[in-house]
Design a protein around this motif. Structure first.
Motif, PDB file in Angstrom:
ATOM      1  N   PRO A  22       0.799  -1.232   0.000  1.00 22.51           N
ATOM      2  CA  PRO A  22       0.000   0.000   0.000  1.00 22.51           C
ATOM      3  C   PRO A  22       0.837   1.289   0.000  1.00 22.51           C
ATOM      4  O   PRO A  22       0.329   2.319  -0.403  1.00 22.51           O
ATOM      5  CB  PRO A  22      -0.778  -0.106   1.322  1.00 22.51           C
ATOM      6  CG  PRO A  22       0.087  -0.944   2.218  1.00 22.51           C
ATOM      7  CD  PRO A  22       0.829  -1.888   1.336  1.00 22.51           C
ATOM      8  N   VAL A  23       2.100   1.234   0.450  1.00 20.90           N
ATOM      9  CA  VAL A  23       2.821   2.504   0.636  1.00 20.90           C
ATOM     10  C   VAL A  23       4.173   2.521  -0.089  1.00 20.90           C
ATOM     11  O   VAL A  23       5.033   3.325   0.219  1.00 20.90           O
ATOM     12  CB  VAL A  23       3.002   2.845   2.140  1.00 20.90           C
ATOM     13  CG1 VAL A  23       1.662   3.065   2.819  1.00 20.90           C
ATOM     14  CG2 VAL A  23       3.811   1.771   2.872  1.00 20.90           C
ATOM     15  N   ARG A  57      -1.037   5.634  -3.596  1.00 17.87           N
ATOM     16  CA  ARG A  57      -1.341   6.805  -2.772  1.00 17.87           C
ATOM     17  C   ARG A  57      -0.123   7.593  -2.323  1.00 17.87           C
ATOM     18  O   ARG A  57      -0.257   8.700  -1.793  1.00 17.87           O
ATOM     19  CB  ARG A  57      -2.181   6.393  -1.566  1.00 17.87           C
ATOM     20  CG  ARG A  57      -1.482   5.534  -0.536  1.00 17.87           C
ATOM     21  CD  ARG A  57      -2.555   4.931   0.360  1.00 17.87           C
ATOM     22  NE  ARG A  57      -2.156   4.807   1.736  1.00 17.87           N
ATOM     23  CZ  ARG A  57      -2.518   3.791   2.508  1.00 17.87           C
ATOM     24  NH1 ARG A  57      -3.287   2.829   2.020  1.00 17.87           N
ATOM     25  NH2 ARG A  57      -2.143   3.729   3.756  1.00 17.87           N
ATOM     26  N   ALA A  61       7.303   5.165   1.285  1.00 18.44           N
ATOM     27  CA  ALA A  61       7.140   5.574   2.690  1.00 18.44           C
ATOM     28  C   ALA A  61       8.251   5.036   3.573  1.00 18.44           C
ATOM     29  O   ALA A  61       8.154   5.094   4.795  1.00 18.44           O
ATOM     30  CB  ALA A  61       5.788   5.133   3.210  1.00 18.44           C
ATOM     31  N   ALA A  63      11.878   2.199   4.186  1.00 17.66           N
ATOM     32  CA  ALA A  63      12.275   0.804   4.091  1.00 17.66           C
ATOM     33  C   ALA A  63      11.084  -0.043   4.539  1.00 17.66           C
ATOM     34  O   ALA A  63      10.178   0.466   5.196  1.00 17.66           O
ATOM     35  CB  ALA A  63      13.471   0.561   5.003  1.00 17.66           C
ATOM     36  N   ASP A  64      11.087  -1.320   4.188  1.00 14.78           N
ATOM     37  CA  ASP A  64      10.015  -2.209   4.643  1.00 14.78           C
ATOM     38  C   ASP A  64      10.322  -2.609   6.084  1.00 14.78           C
ATOM     39  O   ASP A  64      11.240  -3.397   6.337  1.00 14.78           O
ATOM     40  CB  ASP A  64       9.951  -3.437   3.739  1.00 14.78           C
ATOM     41  CG  ASP A  64       8.779  -4.335   4.103  1.00 14.78           C
ATOM     42  OD1 ASP A  64       8.245  -4.193   5.228  1.00 14.78           O
ATOM     43  OD2 ASP A  64       8.395  -5.174   3.271  1.00 14.78           O
ATOM     44  N   ILE A  65       9.542  -2.060   7.005  1.00 14.59           N
ATOM     45  CA  ILE A  65       9.830  -2.253   8.433  1.00 14.59           C
ATOM     46  C   ILE A  65       9.771  -3.738   8.804  1.00 14.59           C
ATOM     47  O   ILE A  65      10.496  -4.200   9.681  1.00 14.59           O
ATOM     48  CB  ILE A  65       8.840  -1.441   9.294  1.00 14.59           C
ATOM     49  CG1 ILE A  65       8.925   0.041   8.912  1.00 14.59           C
ATOM     50  CG2 ILE A  65       9.111  -1.594  10.775  1.00 14.59           C
ATOM     51  CD1 ILE A  65       7.773   0.889   9.421  1.00 14.59           C
ATOM     52  N   GLY A 102      13.649   5.803   4.256  1.00 15.16           N
ATOM     53  CA  GLY A 102      14.398   5.374   3.086  1.00 15.16           C
ATOM     54  C   GLY A 102      13.858   5.956   1.782  1.00 15.16           C
ATOM     55  O   GLY A 102      14.595   6.101   0.810  1.00 15.16           O
ATOM     56  N   GLU A 105      15.426   9.236   1.593  1.00 14.28           N
ATOM     57  CA  GLU A 105      16.864   9.009   1.369  1.00 14.28           C
ATOM     58  C   GLU A 105      17.145   8.668  -0.091  1.00 14.28           C
ATOM     59  O   GLU A 105      18.130   9.122  -0.672  1.00 14.28           O
ATOM     60  CB  GLU A 105      17.366   7.897   2.299  1.00 14.28           C
ATOM     61  CG  GLU A 105      17.387   8.346   3.756  1.00 14.28           C
ATOM     62  CD  GLU A 105      17.769   7.243   4.717  1.00 14.28           C
ATOM     63  OE1 GLU A 105      17.058   6.225   4.747  1.00 14.28           O
ATOM     64  OE2 GLU A 105      18.777   7.390   5.429  1.00 14.28           O
ATOM     65  N   GLU A 125      12.563   7.809  11.316  1.00 16.21           N
ATOM     66  CA  GLU A 125      13.167   6.587  11.858  1.00 16.21           C
ATOM     67  C   GLU A 125      13.212   6.549  13.383  1.00 16.21           C
ATOM     68  O   GLU A 125      13.083   5.484  13.986  1.00 16.21           O
ATOM     69  CB  GLU A 125      14.590   6.415  11.300  1.00 16.21           C
ATOM     70  CG  GLU A 125      14.647   5.880   9.872  1.00 16.21           C
ATOM     71  CD  GLU A 125      14.539   6.960   8.809  1.00 16.21           C
ATOM     72  OE1 GLU A 125      14.130   8.090   9.131  1.00 16.21           O
ATOM     73  OE2 GLU A 125      14.866   6.670   7.641  1.00 16.21           O
ATOM     74  N   LEU A 128      10.815   4.636  15.313  1.00 13.36           N
ATOM     75  CA  LEU A 128      10.953   3.176  15.294  1.00 13.36           C
ATOM     76  C   LEU A 128      12.212   2.759  16.045  1.00 13.36           C
ATOM     77  O   LEU A 128      12.705   1.640  15.893  1.00 13.36           O
ATOM     78  CB  LEU A 128      11.031   2.683  13.844  1.00 13.36           C
ATOM     79  CG  LEU A 128       9.801   2.979  12.978  1.00 13.36           C
ATOM     80  CD1 LEU A 128      10.119   2.775  11.506  1.00 13.36           C
ATOM     81  CD2 LEU A 128       8.639   2.095  13.389  1.00 13.36           C
ATOM     82  N   GLY A 133      19.298   5.192   7.921  1.00 14.69           N
ATOM     83  CA  GLY A 133      20.435   4.298   7.692  1.00 14.69           C
ATOM     84  C   GLY A 133      20.899   4.261   6.251  1.00 14.69           C
ATOM     85  O   GLY A 133      21.710   3.417   5.871  1.00 14.69           O
ATOM     86  N   ARG A 276      -1.486  -0.389  14.391  1.00 18.20           N
ATOM     87  CA  ARG A 276      -2.291  -0.603  13.179  1.00 18.20           C
ATOM     88  C   ARG A 276      -3.165  -1.839  13.323  1.00 18.20           C
ATOM     89  O   ARG A 276      -4.319  -1.862  12.914  1.00 18.20           O
ATOM     90  CB  ARG A 276      -1.375  -0.687  11.963  1.00 18.20           C
ATOM     91  CG  ARG A 276      -0.946   0.702  11.565  1.00 18.20           C
ATOM     92  CD  ARG A 276       0.354   0.826  10.863  1.00 18.20           C
ATOM     93  NE  ARG A 276       0.610   2.246  10.598  1.00 18.20           N
ATOM     94  CZ  ARG A 276       1.152   3.091  11.476  1.00 18.20           C
ATOM     95  NH1 ARG A 276       1.518   2.664  12.667  1.00 18.20           N
ATOM     96  NH2 ARG A 276       1.334   4.365  11.172  1.00 18.20           N
ATOM     97  N   LYS A 280      -7.910  -3.368  13.512  1.00 22.05           N
ATOM     98  CA  LYS A 280      -8.581  -4.482  12.825  1.00 22.05           C
ATOM     99  C   LYS A 280      -9.407  -5.240  13.857  1.00 22.05           C
ATOM    100  O   LYS A 280      -8.871  -5.932  14.711  1.00 22.05           O
ATOM    101  CB  LYS A 280      -7.539  -5.392  12.166  1.00 22.05           C
ATOM    102  CG  LYS A 280      -6.853  -4.654  11.017  1.00 22.05           C
ATOM    103  CD  LYS A 280      -5.608  -5.327  10.526  1.00 22.05           C
ATOM    104  CE  LYS A 280      -4.831  -4.335   9.667  1.00 22.05           C
ATOM    105  NZ  LYS A 280      -3.411  -4.631   9.579  1.00 22.05           N
ATOM    106  N   ARG A 462      -9.669   8.211  14.518  1.00 23.35           N
ATOM    107  CA  ARG A 462      -8.660   8.577  13.531  1.00 23.35           C
ATOM    108  C   ARG A 462      -8.759  10.076  13.211  1.00 23.35           C
ATOM    109  O   ARG A 462      -7.759  10.774  13.149  1.00 23.35           O
ATOM    110  CB  ARG A 462      -8.872   7.731  12.267  1.00 23.35           C
ATOM    111  CG  ARG A 462      -7.711   7.788  11.294  1.00 23.35           C
ATOM    112  CD  ARG A 462      -7.973   6.879  10.098  1.00 23.35           C
ATOM    113  NE  ARG A 462      -6.999   7.135   9.051  1.00 23.35           N
ATOM    114  CZ  ARG A 462      -5.858   6.467   8.886  1.00 23.35           C
ATOM    115  NH1 ARG A 462      -5.553   5.489   9.700  1.00 23.35           N
ATOM    116  NH2 ARG A 462      -5.026   6.769   7.921  1.00 23.35           N
TER     117      ARG A 462
END
Ligand code: 3H9
Length: 690
Positions: A22-23, A57, A61, A63-65, A102, A105, A125, A128, A133, A276, A280, A462
């Motif tokens: 999605p991002v 969209r 967004a 690196a893939d966390i 990233g 970056e 970053e 997190l 990096g 997140r 759900k 939200r």
């Protein structure tokens, strides 16, 4: 060409389009084909310039966390950016949505950045537990100056395009179609003939006074809340000034890897996904349509009601506050005005913003005036009789389909709903005080709450910037129920020989902003005293303090002493003597109590209660409990929440000690919950329970 990366050629410009919903996170599935596409464009003589753009969209967004903590796969993000820097023909990032981490970056590896007006860029970053990096701490200071870069990197807060353009972080805001604009920009740059300088070749902005920079670092890292990442991020930005480009880059990588492998980052990444995941909710699907909420009512203009009204008004919703009489209403509205005035004075909002927010809030003493509101939130006294009266009155006047919410912090929502003919429209919205500041919102699902009412509550959360967690009905829901378990041994610890300052010290060492006794002093001892009296309960030490008029900070004495105008707790010999006298009176032999014992008798019962909450399905998953505790009760972010911490620390060890204390005291709080015993036996984690 791949599923995630396509190249099209537009008259000499290669447009590389990334599509990884999605991002557009830069996981391996994107990095590998992007690397190949860049190599191909570099080698292709027909290509004079390159535009990197994203479908969907947002621009990348980050690196893939989810990849952190797994074996790394090449090419790495730094490899990709090094490849970009080896390309002499002009490279342009076309940014829309959020270019974060990233993603930014990578854009900094390009010669130029063209952005959509509504885009945001940032290096989040630190949120997190990481530092950038892939060159962010080294390239951004060269582009926008070290102090501006420091602010962006240490706060982790994205900036909008007005600021980005002023700082020189982007070169142009696109008119019309972003990609077409970026292609035209690349053509213009080719026509100009260069030189096209990579950021590594730009050192002009690095000529700053290091002493002044260090002062800026102190200011920027002041609110790091004991977290390491902001400090390390600042160190990396400083290196960008004091070291060569390549040395700073290498050091950044080392610091990044250290952070990536830290417990702190594991905890914060857990919280990212947990927050997140909490949205759900079983029984709610994408097809569950939320009811529109444009107007709201709040019953009660006290501290809680006023805070809730402000939270709603801050989110752009028109709010009517109902009070019993004009006097109470005027007091409440006056208090709201005062709080907003304070925000203007501190500079957190403008006068115009204050006026706009206040204009959304109005008052009434007449239930009939609320009839058209889409939602009403009750924030009156915590008494079932009073709640019944309020909900009975609301049931009579509110339009069909209006959502009837209660801010109760522990009462039975089903019983409240029973006062109406429409239990399906009743939901709990448990805000935390001060409600316009605290981010947690416990959404209480009654037995009959309709799915679309829950979906509406989630959407509302939200909209007003809250972190929602859906919980089931029980005394105290998730947060207060576990708090009660954490509190259960407070008095016996003191009687056994611990002091309030010792207990609070153990909490501070763990990372809590405040220990339990300092907290009671802040909240007011009289409040829990009244609560105990209503339930016919006693607490020998706290009751005696109340009888002596020691209600906490407001009385300048409680478990501690407070000098006039100060909030700093000071140990008080009076309290030490009172504790000793109570112990003697109750025949409790006093002994030395160690830090470990304090942890075992406070934190472990709380975790045990959390396990029961999962068993009873009051929370849908363990990570929901972590979200509640970190956002509503000050559980240290660096430890990821009580359930995450318990799992990392060792459930087996915790169960052993619970068994021990259960054997010693026979108290229910220590009796290990069956699922804890099960996990201790299997060695599994909470996620395995599902
Ligand atoms: C980094 O870049 C390190 C580098 O410096 C160095 C590397 C060497 N990865 O939030 P949403 C998922 S660190 C994986 O609900 P929104 C998210 O879990 C990274 N997944 O949407 C969710 O999944 P699901 C620095 C990600 O519109 C879905 O996308 N970047 C990532 O409210 C939708 O997310 C960040 O820290 C990711 N990077 O907000 C940015 N991002 O649907 C983190 C999102 O299954 N992301 N997902 O639950 C965000 O701040 C917000 O997601 C964003 C969109 C503002 C982008």
């Amino acid at each position: 060409m791949s599923e995630t990366v396509t190249i099209t050629h537009e008259d000499g410009i290669a447009v590389i389009l990334l599509d990884n919903p999605p991002v557009n996170a830069l996981g391996h599935a994107l990095r590998a084909p992007l690397f190949a596409a860049l190599e191909a464009a570099r080698a292709d003589d027909a290509v004079q310039g390159i535009v990197i753009a994203c479908a969907g969209r947002t621009f990348i967004a980050g690196a893939d966390i989810a990849e952190f903590g797994k074996p790394p796969q090449e090419p790495s993000l730094p490899d990709l950016i090094a490849l970009l820097e080896s390309i002499a023909k002009p490279t342009v990032a076309a940014i829309h949505g959020t270019a974060l981490g990233g993603g930014l970056e990578l854009a900094l590896g390009c010669h130029y950045r063209v952005a959509d007006k509504a885009a945001m860029i940032g290096l989040p970053e630190v949120n997190l537990g990481l530092i950038p990096g892939a060159g962010g701490t080294v390239r951004l200071p060269r582009l926008v100056g070290p102090e501006a870069a420091l602010g962006i990197i240490v706060s982790g807060k994205p900036i909008g395009m007005d600021k980005a353009l002023a700082l020189g972080a982007v070169d142009r805001l696109a008119e019309g179609d972003l990609t077409a604009d970026a292609v035209a920009f690349a053509r213009a740059k080719i026509a100009e003939g260069g030189p096209h300088r990579h950021i590594r070749e730009r050192a002009e902005k690095l000529a700053v006074d290091l002493e002044a920079f260090d002062t800026a670092v102190k200011e920027a890292t002041k609110k790091s809340r004991g977290l390491t990442a902001p400090l390390k991020a600042a160190e990396a930005v400083r290196n960008a000034i004091s070291m060569t480009f390549d040395a700073a880059l290498e050091r950044e990588r080392e610091l990044f890897l250290e952070r990536r492998d830290s417990e702190e980052s594991a905890a914060q990444r857990h919280l990212f996904f947990a927050t997140r995941e909490a949205t759900k909710v079983p029984g709610i699907t994408r097809d569950t349509k939320a009811r529109p909420i444009d107007s709201a009512a709040v019953i009660g203009a006290g501290t809680m009601g006023g805070g809730i009204a402000m939270a709603l008004a801050n989110g752009g919703i028109a709010v009517k506050i109902l009070e019993m009489n004009e006097e109470a209403l005027a007091r409440g509205l006056g208090q709201i005005d005062k709080i907003y005035a304070g925000s203007v004075k501190r500079g957190s909002i403008s006068q115009a913003e204050k006026d706009a927010r206040l204009a959304r809030i109005s008052g009434t003493t007449d239930y009939a005036a609320l009839a058209d509101c889409d939602i009403v939130v009750e924030a009156v006294f915590e008494d079932m009789g009073v709640k019944h009266q309020v909900f009975g009155a609301l049931d009579k006047v509110m339009k069909p389909g209006a959502i009837l919410a209660s801010n109760t912090s522990y009462l039975d929502l089903n019983e409240i709903a029973a006062a109406t003919e429409r239990p399906q429209d009743v939901v709990g919205l448990h805000f935390f005080s001060p409600a316009h500041v605290m981010r947690l919102l416990e959404i209480v699902r009654g037995d009959r709450t309709a799915p679309d009412v829950l979906a509406s509550a989630l959407a509302l959360a939200r909209r007003i910037g809250k972190v929602p967690v859906v919980v089931g009905v029980c005394n105290g829901f998730v947060g207060n129920r576990m708090l009660a378990a954490r509190r259960e041994e407070n008095e016996s610890l003191l009687l056994s020989g611990a002091t309030p300052e010792q207990v609070d010290g153990v909490f501070a060492d763990f990372g809590w902003p405040m220990g339990p006794f300092a907290m009671v002093d802040l909240a007011g001892l009289d409040i829990s005293w009244k609560h105990r009296q209503s339930l016919g309960l006693t607490a020998p030490i706290a009751d005696a303090l109340c009888e002596a008029g020691r209600f906490g900070q407001k009385a300048e004495r409680g478990f501690y002493l407070y000098e006039e105008g100060s909030r700093a707790p000071k140990p008080d010999p009076f309290v030490a003597e009172l504790i000793a006298a109570k112990a003697a009176e109750l025949g409790v032999a006093r002994r030395a109590v160690g830090a470990e014992e304090i942890t075992e008798r406070t934190l472990y019962p709380m975790i045990n209660e959390g396990a029961r909450i999962i068993e009873e399905r009051i929370a849908a998953r363990a990570s929901d409990i972590d979200v509640v505790w970190v956002n509503g009760y000050g559980f240290p972010v660096a430890k990821g929440g009580p359930m995450f911490w318990a799992e990392r620390y060792g459930i087996g060890k915790i169960v052993d000690r619970l068994e021990y204390w259960y054997g010693e005291t026979g108290k229910e709080v220590f009796k290990p919950a069956p699922i804890l015993r099960q996990l201790a036996f299997t060695g599994g984690g909470f996620a395995d329970l599902a």
